[in-house]
Design an enzyme around this catalytic site. Sequence first.
Site, PDB file in Angstrom:
ATOM      1  N   ASP A   3      36.124  21.834 -82.156  1.00  0.00           N
ATOM      2  CA  ASP A   3      35.944  20.498 -81.418  1.00  0.00           C
ATOM      3  C   ASP A   3      35.845  19.606 -82.615  1.00  0.00           C
ATOM      4  O   ASP A   3      35.692  19.956 -83.668  1.00  0.00           O
ATOM      5  CB  ASP A   3      34.337  20.228 -80.819  1.00  0.00           C
ATOM      6  CG  ASP A   3      34.532  19.191 -79.868  1.00  0.00           C
ATOM      7  OD1 ASP A   3      34.262  19.532 -78.632  1.00  0.00           O
ATOM      8  OD2 ASP A   3      34.128  18.154 -80.139  1.00  0.00           O
ATOM      9  N   CYS A  12      39.470  15.995 -66.521  1.00  0.00           N
ATOM     10  CA  CYS A  12      38.700  15.264 -65.883  1.00  0.00           C
ATOM     11  C   CYS A  12      39.106  13.862 -65.411  1.00  0.00           C
ATOM     12  O   CYS A  12      38.210  13.185 -65.303  1.00  0.00           O
ATOM     13  CB  CYS A  12      37.260  15.511 -66.353  1.00  0.00           C
ATOM     14  SG  CYS A  12      37.453  14.853 -68.186  1.00  0.00           S
TER      15      CYS A  12
HETATM   16  N1  SAH Z   1      34.179  22.110 -72.443  1.00  0.00           N
HETATM   17  C1  SAH Z   1      32.943  21.436 -72.755  1.00  0.00           C
HETATM   18  C2  SAH Z   1      33.161  19.933 -72.510  1.00  0.00           C
HETATM   19  C3  SAH Z   1      34.210  19.340 -73.256  1.00  0.00           C
HETATM   20  S1  SAH Z   1      34.245  17.543 -73.355  1.00  0.00           S
HETATM   21  C4  SAH Z   1      31.779  21.982 -71.668  1.00  0.00           C
HETATM   22  O1  SAH Z   1      32.313  22.634 -70.884  1.00  0.00           O
HETATM   23  O2  SAH Z   1      30.842  21.797 -71.673  1.00  0.00           O
HETATM   24  C5  SAH Z   1      35.448  17.174 -74.589  1.00  0.00           C
HETATM   25  C6  SAH Z   1      35.244  17.455 -75.997  1.00  0.00           C
HETATM   26  O3  SAH Z   1      36.500  17.089 -76.601  1.00  0.00           O
HETATM   27  C7  SAH Z   1      34.298  16.675 -76.488  1.00  0.00           C
HETATM   28  O4  SAH Z   1      33.337  17.472 -76.978  1.00  0.00           O
HETATM   29  C8  SAH Z   1      34.782  15.858 -78.017  1.00  0.00           C
HETATM   30  O5  SAH Z   1      34.146  15.759 -78.906  1.00  0.00           O
HETATM   31  C9  SAH Z   1      36.133  16.756 -77.736  1.00  0.00           C
HETATM   32  N2  SAH Z   1      37.409  15.958 -78.572  1.00  0.00           N
HETATM   33  C10 SAH Z   1      37.964  14.854 -78.081  1.00  0.00           C
HETATM   34  N3  SAH Z   1      39.004  14.831 -78.529  1.00  0.00           N
HETATM   35  C11 SAH Z   1      39.324  15.624 -79.512  1.00  0.00           C
HETATM   36  C12 SAH Z   1      40.355  16.093 -80.452  1.00  0.00           C
HETATM   37  N4  SAH Z   1      41.373  15.375 -80.594  1.00  0.00           N
HETATM   38  N5  SAH Z   1      40.080  17.303 -81.208  1.00  0.00           N
HETATM   39  C13 SAH Z   1      39.070  17.919 -81.126  1.00  0.00           C
HETATM   40  N6  SAH Z   1      37.949  17.698 -79.994  1.00  0.00           N
HETATM   41  C14 SAH Z   1      38.205  16.507 -79.472  1.00  0.00           C
END
Ligand code: SAH
Length: 397
Positions: free
Chosen positions: A252, A341
Amino acid sequence: MTQEPYPVARLRPNRGKAYLGGHPWVYKDELVLDRRTSNLVPGTPVVLEDAKRVPVGVVALNPASGIVARELDRDSAARIGGDWIADCLSRALALRDRLYPRPFYRLTHGEGDGLPGLVIDRAAGVLVIQPNTAWAEAVLPDIIAALDTLLSPETIVVNRDSRGRIQEGLEGGREVLRGSVEGPIKIETGGMPLYADIEEGQKTGVYFDQFPNHAYIAALASDRRVLDVFSHTGGFALACLSGGASHVTAIDSSARALDLATKAAQEAGVDDRLDSRQIDAFDGMRALASDGEAFDIVICDPPAFAPRKDTLEAGIRAYERTSRLALPLVAPQGILVLCSCSHAVTPDALMGSAQRMFHKARRTARMIHSGRAGPDHPVHPALAESGYLKVLVFAVD
Ligand code: SAH
């Protein structure tokens, strides 16, 4: 006691067919917006009439929004006061009580619970309220009074950061309305705990919508190597560890979110099997591929790449890029999980983007499961937007 009648707003001739057929919204070009109607305070309940002046329900009017009216009650004589709100909230609570053994869930899912734009997440005595429409904002005191009667919450946080509020002409910001928030909130649904950062985290700090999908993938994870891309606080990662995964790599860009994943793993004594990497997901996947890494299960759960219809094309390309980089990391006979989503991206569009990537990479893949948000996110049958989450699970040769 006689009550003041609600103001009246009228549909244009031959317009508002969706509303008249059961859809909960009326768009701006479907309503007669004269000076009087335009000057009503955003969120005011009004009696909606069809073009022949027949009342067709009570709606919340917001002249500032493209969605100019939202269904409150199809009974045009309804009064949208404290009692009405308390009734709706107690129905929403009764449904969750039936569905969930523990008080950790989304308590109201806006239109899906008949409460336009009102989203409330519950972690036992902590409530995070998102008033995403002018109506929800206007009736916040009534909402809180009803919640007090039903649940006596110790802590109430109001999160005004949703994208939807901008379209409603509302301001952003967060506020601890009651109690205090010291550190992350523990979400205990029975399996591995998960931490929610409700003050600084995204959304309301926890993605309750993914919980059934975490459980589905966890059941496939025993003795497997797992890659959880866009892991946030480790929803999939921790579930897979508790399902017996031999090793999980979580990626992340948010160090804060990953720290909470590690904290939960440490508490459960499984942190030796968790490798968290704070890096851009695309760079992280490229780096793993160039190291020759492969995983039995790869999960990609990115943020909404296509939050609106006008960003659909760019969004689809971003989903394609995600699966293009993820696919080489899936070991033979592995599993690839693709989530979206973005409500503008239909299940067919997501499937199409995945299919093109499988074809280009010359990998055979078959969908073995499709998941949606859990039942604490009820879907309004006429409102596709309330069923925004798609999770496609592929077996890849
Ligand atoms: N899978 C998680 C929810 C993910 S929400 C669950 O089930 O609880 C999306 C996530 O993507 C967020 O934590 C955000 O920090 C991350 N994110 C967004 N853009 C990103 C990028 N370019 N690289 C890495 N992480 C990213």
